[in-house]
Design an enzyme around this catalytic site. Structure first.
Site, mmCIF file in Angstrom:
data_model
loop_
_atom_site.group_PDB
_atom_site.id
_atom_site.type_symbol
_atom_site.label_atom_id
_atom_site.label_comp_id
_atom_site.label_asym_id
_atom_site.label_seq_id
_atom_site.Cartn_x
_atom_site.Cartn_y
_atom_site.Cartn_z
ATOM 1 N N HIS A 20 17.390 26.730 15.247
ATOM 2 C CA HIS A 20 18.455 25.768 14.956
ATOM 3 C C HIS A 20 17.862 24.396 14.671
ATOM 4 O O HIS A 20 17.017 23.911 15.415
ATOM 5 C CB HIS A 20 19.427 25.711 16.133
ATOM 6 C CG HIS A 20 20.621 24.865 15.875
ATOM 7 N ND1 HIS A 20 21.187 24.084 16.830
ATOM 8 C CD2 HIS A 20 21.372 24.687 14.754
ATOM 9 C CE1 HIS A 20 22.226 23.449 16.333
ATOM 10 N NE2 HIS A 20 22.359 23.800 15.066
ATOM 11 N N ASP A 28 11.788 22.554 -7.062
ATOM 12 C CA ASP A 28 11.424 22.839 -8.444
ATOM 13 C C ASP A 28 9.895 22.823 -8.542
ATOM 14 O O ASP A 28 9.203 22.548 -7.556
ATOM 15 C CB ASP A 28 12.085 21.851 -9.407
ATOM 16 C CG ASP A 28 11.712 20.389 -9.165
ATOM 17 O OD1 ASP A 28 10.617 20.104 -8.647
ATOM 18 O OD2 ASP A 28 12.537 19.520 -9.508
ATOM 19 N N HIS A 96 15.563 9.928 -4.094
ATOM 20 C CA HIS A 96 14.499 10.918 -4.299
ATOM 21 C C HIS A 96 13.255 10.549 -3.489
ATOM 22 O O HIS A 96 12.574 11.441 -2.966
ATOM 23 C CB HIS A 96 14.175 11.048 -5.784
ATOM 24 C CG HIS A 96 13.238 12.166 -6.098
ATOM 25 N ND1 HIS A 96 13.509 13.485 -5.771
ATOM 26 C CD2 HIS A 96 12.036 12.179 -6.707
ATOM 27 C CE1 HIS A 96 12.505 14.251 -6.158
ATOM 28 N NE2 HIS A 96 11.599 13.483 -6.747
ATOM 29 N N ALA A 119 16.006 19.427 -9.017
ATOM 30 C CA ALA A 119 16.474 20.720 -8.507
ATOM 31 C C ALA A 119 15.712 21.040 -7.225
ATOM 32 O O ALA A 119 14.807 21.883 -7.200
ATOM 33 C CB ALA A 119 16.298 21.804 -9.561
#
Length: 129
Positions: A20, A28, A96, A119
């Site tokens: 957990h 990508d 990002h 992605a």
């Protein structure tokens, strides 16, 4: 020999060790891999296997309670953004650069052959009860 689920022995072994709140990354082919984080590279040519294909297989095998995604995906990669929104229970968006820093905490990175921008996803494991 297994009949269902993840057949890749490395992935299956890593998945069996997850608990957990542990995090994994599906990436990508351009995402930098931090030193010290195990990476299973599934790519075999540009675009293959695709990000969404691998995400669906992983989601069939793991309980995921939340995800982290780079906010840039919403503007630059609408197709992936829409898929993430439909597949994942709770998404937190970060820049990002913050996303790349967060990958250092992952237990595993799965590298795909995906070539569309941003992605990438960090999946946080849930529990089965």
């Amino acid at each position: 020999m297994k009949k269902h689920g993840i057949l890749n022995r490395e992935l299956a072994g890593h998945f069996a060790k997850l608990g957990h709140t542990d995090q994994i990354v599906i990436a990508d082919c351009g995402l930098p891999i931090p030193d010290g984080v195990p990476c299973i590279d599934l790519s075999y040519k540009l675009g293959e296997p695709g990000f969404i294909t691998i995400l669906n297989v992983v989601l069939d095998d793991l309980v995921v309670e939340s995800a982290i995604v780079a906010e840039e995906v919403k503007q630059v990669n609408e197709k992936v953004s829409n898929e993430l929104t439909s597949l994942l229970p709770e998404i937190t968006y970060v820049t990002h650069e913050q996303f790349k820093l967060q990958t250092k905490n992952a237990k595993l990175i799965i590298r795909t052959g995906e070539i569309s921008p941003y992605a990438n996803v960090i999946l946080q494991c849930g529990v089965i009860f």
